[in-house]
Scaffold this motif. Structure first.
Motif: not given
Length: 357
Positions: A224-246
């Motif tokens: 049972m995973p208790l965390t979710s990896d923070h990688r640029p391939s994660r759609q929400d992380e990619k969107q966050r990065i792009e919203s900041l101009g990256g």
């Protein structure tokens, strides 16, 4: 209960940085550490364990000296006891094995010149019996950020918990992460670190992460995973990065922030700080009898070993035996990753949850 979907095997990011935009620190010479005796749990009373030792050399003798690496007990009121391991070392992080009070750790350096992983274990956290803090830290661009997080994150979290009260523990943990990040950036040091922490108290478990270190619990034998990896391939992380101009670009088959960094959260990474946040994701769990043990590990394990494979291998050493060997389970997990071609640093911690309930 929070259900999180985590990729079982993600593209290898054995080098988080394609090339550090700030450059890499001068590497330390390779070396080994082999604790004496039949194991730390039998020879030493461990209440707090952090490995941040460095090597020393005598220019006249032109060979390595013996150095003392302290293993100390620390409580909220101050230093309680102290003992030391005397061993000939060059780099004490080439291989580290600890069998402590309710937890075990095995760390092994990968192909790099410098071991960048660190860990922290703190039993009787904040002076409370059966309360504990555990952390795994995976540095990139050097080990300074991981060392800093191992030494300071738990202190900053404790400070915030005392300010806000335990009813606001999620908020306190977040502020502890953010304060640690700010303090490290003020030092103008290079590199960064993924962080994974677990706090246990009153049969409650709070797991937090910023980066791709991962926590997985054995729930009656099911991973049972208790965390979710923070990688640029994660759609929400990619969107966050792009919203900041990256932007996210692939390099060596791995999605990276600005084509450089293969993780999207962590402390440090000053040159990419606009897009790399230290804000953790935290999840709260009630420890139920089905929760047998917790695996906390850097991506040196998870890039080659799936969640369920890790639980299956460890369970034979951690559950249902007269002679439990969680330290051996940690080592076997690292060896499995290496046998599958991992060249990354790997750190595996197993926490026997029943010890704290």
């Amino acid at each position: 209960m929070v259900n999180i979907t985590v990729p079982q095997n993600s593209p290898s990011s054995s080098s988080h940085y394609k090339s550090s935009p700030e450059g890499l620190p001068s590497p330390s010479p390779p070396a080994t550490i082999k604790p004496s005796g039949s194991g730390l749990v039998k020879d030493y009373w461990i209440r707090s364990t952090t490995c941040t030792a460095s090597s020393t050399a005598d220019p006249k003798r032109k060979r390595q000296l013996k150095v003392d690496i302290p293993v100390v007990s620390y409580g909220h009121s101050g230093w309680l006891t102290s003992s030391s391991l005397t061993t000939v070392v060059e780099d004490p992080w080439k291989e580290v094995e600890v069998d402590g009070d309710g937890f075990s750790v095995y760390c092994k350096k990968g192909a790099r010149d410098v071991m960048e992983d660190r860990f922290k274990s703190f039993v009787d956290f904040n002076g409370q019996h059966k309360q504990a803090f555990f952390g795994v830290f995976d540095g990139h661009g050097g080990s300074k950020a991981a060392e800093f997080a191992a030494e300071n994150l738990y202190k900053n979290i404790l400070t915030e918990v005392e300010k806000m009260g335990e009813v606001n523990i999620i908020k306190a943990i977040k502020q502890g992460y953010m304060n640690t990040d700010s303090q490290f950036l003020d030092l103008n040091n290079r590199g960064g670190s993924c962080c994974l922490t677990a706090i246990i108290r009153d049969r409650n478990l709070v797991v937090s992460n910023a980066g791709d270190c991962r926590a997985v619990v054995s729930n009656g034998g099911t991973a049972m995973p208790l965390t979710s990896d923070h990688r640029p391939s994660r759609q929400d992380e990619k969107q966050r990065i792009e919203s900041l101009g990256g932007y996210v670009d692939y390099s060596r088959g791995v999605p990276r922030v600005l084509g450089l960094l293969a993780v999207s959260r962590g402390i440090g990474d000053q040159s990419l700080k606009q897009w790399i946040t230290a804000e953790p994701e935290s999840n709260f769990f009630k420890i139920v009898p089905e929760f047998e043990f917790l695996i906390m590990a850097s991506d040196g394990l998870w890039d080659k070993v799936s969640n369920q494979e890790a639980i299956d291998l460890a369970r034979s050493f951690c559950v249902g035996n007269d002679k439990l060997q969680p330290a051996l389970a940690c080592k076997k997990l690292v060896e499995l990753s290496v046998s599958r071609g991992s060249v990354d640093d790997a750190s595996v911690m197993i926490v026997q949850l029943g010890q704290f309930c």
